[in-house]
Scaffold this motif. Structure first.
Motif, PDB file in Angstrom:
ATOM      1  N   GLY A   1      62.947 -40.342  25.242  1.00  0.00           N
ATOM      2  CA  GLY A   1      62.229 -41.218  24.330  1.00  0.00           C
ATOM      3  C   GLY A   1      60.912 -40.676  23.833  1.00  0.00           C
ATOM      4  N   SER A   2      60.465 -39.548  24.374  1.00  0.00           N
ATOM      5  CA  SER A   2      59.195 -38.967  23.930  1.00  0.00           C
ATOM      6  C   SER A   2      59.367 -38.275  22.584  1.00  0.00           C
ATOM      7  CB  SER A   2      58.672 -37.964  24.963  1.00  0.00           C
ATOM      8  OG  SER A   2      59.564 -36.865  25.092  1.00  0.00           O
ATOM      9  N   VAL A   3      58.261 -38.103  21.864  1.00  0.00           N
ATOM     10  CA  VAL A   3      58.282 -37.453  20.553  1.00  0.00           C
ATOM     11  C   VAL A   3      57.189 -36.388  20.497  1.00  0.00           C
ATOM     12  CG1 VAL A   3      59.211 -39.467  19.374  1.00  0.00           C
ATOM     13  CG2 VAL A   3      56.728 -39.189  19.575  1.00  0.00           C
ATOM     14  N   LYS A   4      57.315 -35.473  19.535  1.00  0.00           N
ATOM     15  CA  LYS A   4      56.305 -34.432  19.389  1.00  0.00           C
ATOM     16  C   LYS A   4      54.971 -35.028  18.960  1.00  0.00           C
ATOM     17  CE  LYS A   4      59.248 -30.431  18.447  1.00  0.00           C
ATOM     18  NZ  LYS A   4      59.509 -29.288  17.526  1.00  0.00           N
ATOM     19  N   ALA A   5      53.894 -34.313  19.283  1.00  0.00           N
ATOM     20  CA  ALA A   5      52.540 -34.832  19.046  1.00  0.00           C
ATOM     21  C   ALA A   5      51.962 -34.413  17.701  1.00  0.00           C
ATOM     22  CB  ALA A   5      51.614 -34.368  20.165  1.00  0.00           C
ATOM     23  N   ASP A   6      52.643 -33.539  16.955  1.00  0.00           N
ATOM     24  CA  ASP A   6      52.123 -33.085  15.657  1.00  0.00           C
ATOM     25  C   ASP A   6      51.792 -34.294  14.783  1.00  0.00           C
ATOM     26  OD1 ASP A   6      52.719 -30.605  16.648  1.00  0.00           O
ATOM     27  OD2 ASP A   6      54.543 -30.355  15.454  1.00  0.00           O
ATOM     28  N   THR A   7      50.612 -34.261  14.160  1.00  0.00           N
ATOM     29  CA  THR A   7      50.116 -35.426  13.422  1.00  0.00           C
ATOM     30  C   THR A   7      49.460 -35.001  12.112  1.00  0.00           C
ATOM     31  OG1 THR A   7      49.694 -36.618  15.489  1.00  0.00           O
ATOM     32  CG2 THR A   7      48.540 -37.401  13.521  1.00  0.00           C
ATOM     33  N   LEU A   8      49.771 -35.724  11.049  1.00  0.00           N
ATOM     34  CA  LEU A   8      49.143 -35.509   9.742  1.00  0.00           C
ATOM     35  C   LEU A   8      48.302 -36.728   9.399  1.00  0.00           C
ATOM     36  CD1 LEU A   8      48.811 -33.878   7.087  1.00  0.00           C
ATOM     37  CD2 LEU A   8      50.845 -35.071   6.237  1.00  0.00           C
ATOM     38  N   GLU A   9      47.031 -36.488   9.077  1.00  0.00           N
ATOM     39  CA  GLU A   9      46.128 -37.569   8.701  1.00  0.00           C
ATOM     40  C   GLU A   9      45.510 -37.318   7.330  1.00  0.00           C
ATOM     41  OE1 GLU A   9      44.361 -39.328  12.912  1.00  0.00           O
ATOM     42  OE2 GLU A   9      43.202 -37.830  11.806  1.00  0.00           O
ATOM     43  N   ALA A  10      45.351 -38.381   6.568  1.00  0.00           N
ATOM     44  CA  ALA A  10      44.559 -38.354   5.344  1.00  0.00           C
ATOM     45  C   ALA A  10      43.207 -38.974   5.690  1.00  0.00           C
ATOM     46  CB  ALA A  10      45.236 -39.152   4.236  1.00  0.00           C
ATOM     47  N   TYR A  11      42.142 -38.412   5.126  1.00  0.00           N
ATOM     48  CA  TYR A  11      40.817 -38.926   5.480  1.00  0.00           C
ATOM     49  C   TYR A  11      39.922 -39.055   4.254  1.00  0.00           C
ATOM     50  CZ  TYR A  11      39.638 -33.922   5.362  1.00  0.00           C
ATOM     51  OH  TYR A  11      39.479 -32.611   4.981  1.00  0.00           O
ATOM     52  N   GLY A  12      38.942 -39.927   4.390  1.00  0.00           N
ATOM     53  CA  GLY A  12      37.924 -40.107   3.371  1.00  0.00           C
ATOM     54  C   GLY A  12      36.604 -40.396   4.064  1.00  0.00           C
ATOM     55  N   ALA A  13      35.536 -39.794   3.567  1.00  0.00           N
ATOM     56  CA  ALA A  13      34.235 -39.954   4.217  1.00  0.00           C
ATOM     57  C   ALA A  13      33.138 -40.158   3.188  1.00  0.00           C
ATOM     58  CB  ALA A  13      33.912 -38.742   5.089  1.00  0.00           C
ATOM     59  N   LEU A  14      32.123 -40.915   3.599  1.00  0.00           N
ATOM     60  CA  LEU A  14      30.906 -41.093   2.821  1.00  0.00           C
ATOM     61  C   LEU A  14      29.731 -40.681   3.694  1.00  0.00           C
ATOM     62  CD1 LEU A  14      31.548 -44.600   1.209  1.00  0.00           C
ATOM     63  CD2 LEU A  14      31.690 -42.374   0.061  1.00  0.00           C
ATOM     64  N   SER A  15      28.717 -40.080   3.075  1.00  0.00           N
ATOM     65  CA  SER A  15      27.565 -39.631   3.847  1.00  0.00           C
ATOM     66  C   SER A  15      26.269 -39.891   3.085  1.00  0.00           C
ATOM     67  CB  SER A  15      27.690 -38.132   4.155  1.00  0.00           C
ATOM     68  OG  SER A  15      27.704 -37.369   2.957  1.00  0.00           O
ATOM     69  N   TRP A  16      25.208 -40.024   3.853  1.00  0.00           N
ATOM     70  CA  TRP A  16      23.861 -40.140   3.304  1.00  0.00           C
ATOM     71  C   TRP A  16      22.914 -39.413   4.237  1.00  0.00           C
ATOM     72  CZ3 TRP A  16      19.481 -42.432   5.480  1.00  0.00           C
ATOM     73  CH2 TRP A  16      18.356 -42.482   4.646  1.00  0.00           C
ATOM     74  N   LYS A  17      22.359 -38.301   3.769  1.00  0.00           N
ATOM     75  CA  LYS A  17      21.454 -37.487   4.577  1.00  0.00           C
ATOM     76  C   LYS A  17      22.072 -37.207   5.943  1.00  0.00           C
ATOM     77  CE  LYS A  17      17.166 -38.833   2.263  1.00  0.00           C
ATOM     78  NZ  LYS A  17      15.807 -39.404   2.420  1.00  0.00           N
ATOM     79  N   TRP A  18      21.578 -37.863   6.997  1.00  0.00           N
ATOM     80  CA  TRP A  18      22.049 -37.560   8.353  1.00  0.00           C
ATOM     81  C   TRP A  18      23.045 -38.592   8.888  1.00  0.00           C
ATOM     82  CZ3 TRP A  18      20.310 -41.780  11.014  1.00  0.00           C
ATOM     83  CH2 TRP A  18      19.157 -42.425  10.509  1.00  0.00           C
ATOM     84  N   LEU A  19      23.507 -39.496   8.029  1.00  0.00           N
ATOM     85  CA  LEU A  19      24.488 -40.505   8.423  1.00  0.00           C
ATOM     86  C   LEU A  19      25.836 -40.253   7.745  1.00  0.00           C
ATOM     87  CD1 LEU A  19      22.494 -43.875   8.253  1.00  0.00           C
ATOM     88  CD2 LEU A  19      23.430 -42.811  10.319  1.00  0.00           C
ATOM     89  N   SER A  20      26.939 -40.578   8.437  1.00  0.00           N
ATOM     90  CA  SER A  20      28.262 -40.435   7.829  1.00  0.00           C
ATOM     91  C   SER A  20      29.231 -41.455   8.404  1.00  0.00           C
ATOM     92  CB  SER A  20      28.822 -39.021   8.045  1.00  0.00           C
ATOM     93  OG  SER A  20      29.082 -38.792   9.422  1.00  0.00           O
ATOM     94  N   ALA A  21      30.202 -41.832   7.596  1.00  0.00           N
ATOM     95  CA  ALA A  21      31.285 -42.715   8.029  1.00  0.00           C
ATOM     96  C   ALA A  21      32.589 -42.120   7.509  1.00  0.00           C
ATOM     97  CB  ALA A  21      31.094 -44.124   7.493  1.00  0.00           C
ATOM     98  N   LYS A  22      33.542 -41.912   8.406  1.00  0.00           N
ATOM     99  CA  LYS A  22      34.802 -41.257   8.048  1.00  0.00           C
ATOM    100  C   LYS A  22      35.981 -42.107   8.523  1.00  0.00           C
ATOM    101  CE  LYS A  22      37.372 -36.923   8.752  1.00  0.00           C
ATOM    102  NZ  LYS A  22      37.336 -35.590   9.424  1.00  0.00           N
ATOM    103  N   TYR A  23      36.943 -42.308   7.644  1.00  0.00           N
ATOM    104  CA  TYR A  23      38.154 -43.048   7.967  1.00  0.00           C
ATOM    105  C   TYR A  23      39.347 -42.106   7.890  1.00  0.00           C
ATOM    106  CZ  TYR A  23      42.036 -46.361   7.508  1.00  0.00           C
ATOM    107  OH  TYR A  23      43.225 -47.034   7.677  1.00  0.00           O
ATOM    108  N   SER A  24      40.113 -42.027   8.982  1.00  0.00           N
ATOM    109  CA  SER A  24      41.304 -41.178   9.037  1.00  0.00           C
ATOM    110  C   SER A  24      42.534 -42.056   9.229  1.00  0.00           C
ATOM    111  CB  SER A  24      41.202 -40.176  10.191  1.00  0.00           C
ATOM    112  OG  SER A  24      40.066 -39.335  10.041  1.00  0.00           O
ATOM    113  N   HIS A  25      43.585 -41.796   8.439  1.00  0.00           N
ATOM    114  CA  HIS A  25      44.788 -42.632   8.438  1.00  0.00           C
ATOM    115  C   HIS A  25      46.018 -41.763   8.696  1.00  0.00           C
ATOM    116  CE1 HIS A  25      46.774 -46.452   7.257  1.00  0.00           C
ATOM    117  NE2 HIS A  25      47.775 -45.644   6.938  1.00  0.00           N
ATOM    118  N   SER A  26      46.752 -42.085   9.744  1.00  0.00           N
ATOM    119  CA  SER A  26      47.946 -41.323  10.092  1.00  0.00           C
ATOM    120  C   SER A  26      49.058 -41.583   9.081  1.00  0.00           C
ATOM    121  CB  SER A  26      48.420 -41.701  11.495  1.00  0.00           C
ATOM    122  OG  SER A  26      49.619 -41.031  11.818  1.00  0.00           O
ATOM    123  N   ILE A  27      49.626 -40.512   8.565  1.00  0.00           N
ATOM    124  CA  ILE A  27      50.674 -40.642   7.556  1.00  0.00           C
ATOM    125  C   ILE A  27      52.057 -40.752   8.203  1.00  0.00           C
ATOM    126  CG2 ILE A  27      51.814 -39.462   5.631  1.00  0.00           C
ATOM    127  CD1 ILE A  27      49.110 -38.314   4.871  1.00  0.00           C
ATOM    128  N   GLY A  28      52.255 -40.066   9.320  1.00  0.00           N
ATOM    129  CA  GLY A  28      53.546 -40.101   9.989  1.00  0.00           C
ATOM    130  C   GLY A  28      53.684 -41.264  10.950  1.00  0.00           C
TER     131      GLY A  28
END
Length: 271
Positions: free
Chosen positions: A135-162
């Motif tokens: 029942g186990s599956v391979k761990a290979d993972t594809l993610e799409a991401y988007g990030a916003l930043s301001w000087k020394w701050l950042s916020a990043k969202y990653s979304h698994s496609i598989g």
């Protein structure tokens, strides 16, 4: 393992169409930039979870960027988490994480606000067997991401496609939110802080993946810039999990919870 990583890194360098291996070697008016980084870490922590079972990690990669904003890169590290519990993961051999990514980044006009969008493929070469772990599956993972930043701050969202995010089956739609700060205390000393939320979707055998696999992680540390593009640093990392989640993230072989508190020290070189 370290010899393998170095061999792969050298191979990747010679396979690139550019023959220069540092920013300083690129003509000042060239739109192309190629950089590299190598680091030695007391432990590899990814999203609050140890990937090397508290053992050291050798890591490195190369990044290409174009003046237009497009970029691509690759990064490697030794790991052990897949073979630490083969009866659960199904991996009888796997000692390498190989990431390949690309995207586009820029700023909003001449402001201090930036953006970054792209794809990242996590690849774990090795031997996976459903006989070792039905029942186990391979761990290979594809993610799409988007990030916003301001000087020394950042916020990043990653979304698994598989649907097999890091070896968790039926997990399509899983996401991770990363909020980070890299605040300059002096011209060489930086304070780093991070909060992350890993949220799994789907279910297996009637049990929600969210109940078993979702969690939050935190990090607080310092980095110090040394001459010749070396950096040293240290950070403390921890996770927030329920009892069920702690059990899910515990290695069967040695009963180690991979999300335990940890202190990591490292030295890194960029070129």
């Amino acid at each position: 393992m370290r010899k393998l990583i170095l061999a792969l890194a050298v191979s990747a360098a010679f396979s690139l169409p550019l023959t220069v291996l540092s920013q300083s070697a690129v003509a000042a008016d060239s739109p192309h930039t190629l950089t590299g980084n190598f680091g030695l870490y007391s432990e590899y922590i990814f999203r609050g979870l140890t990937q090397t079972n508290a053992d050291p990690a050798l890591q490195g990669g190369f990044d290409y960027s174009h003046a237009s904003g497009f970029y691509a890169g690759t990064w490697l590290s030794n790991i052990s988490w897949l073979t630490d519990s083969p009866a659960v993961t199904g991996y009888t051999s796997s000692s390498l994480e190989w990431d390949v990514y690309g995207g586009y980044r820029g700023t909003f006009g001449k402001s201090d606000f930036g953006y970054d969008v792209g794809l990242l493929q996590y690849y774990y070469p090795g031997t996976h067997s459903t006989i070792a772990a039905p029942g186990s599956v391979k761990a290979d993972t594809l993610e799409a991401y988007g990030a916003l930043s301001w000087k020394w701050l950042s916020a990043k969202y990653s979304h698994s496609i598989g649907s097999k995010t890091f070896g968790v089956d039926n997990s399509r739609g899983t996401w991770y939110l990363d909020i980070s700060a890299n605040y300059p205390l002096t011209d060489k000393l930086n304070l780093q802080a991070h909060y992350g939320k890993q949220k799994f979707s789907g279910s297996n055998a009637g049990v929600s993946n969210d109940t078993n696999a979702s969690y939050e992680d935190y990090k607080l540390g310092l980095t110090y810039a040394l001459p010749k593009d070396f950096t040293v640093g240290a950070y403390y990392t921890s996770t927030n999990m329920t009892t069920a989640q702690k059990a899910f993230y515990t290695n069967v072989a040695d009963n180690r919870m991979v999300g335990d508190d940890a202190v990591v020290v490292f030295v890194q070189k960029t070129f």
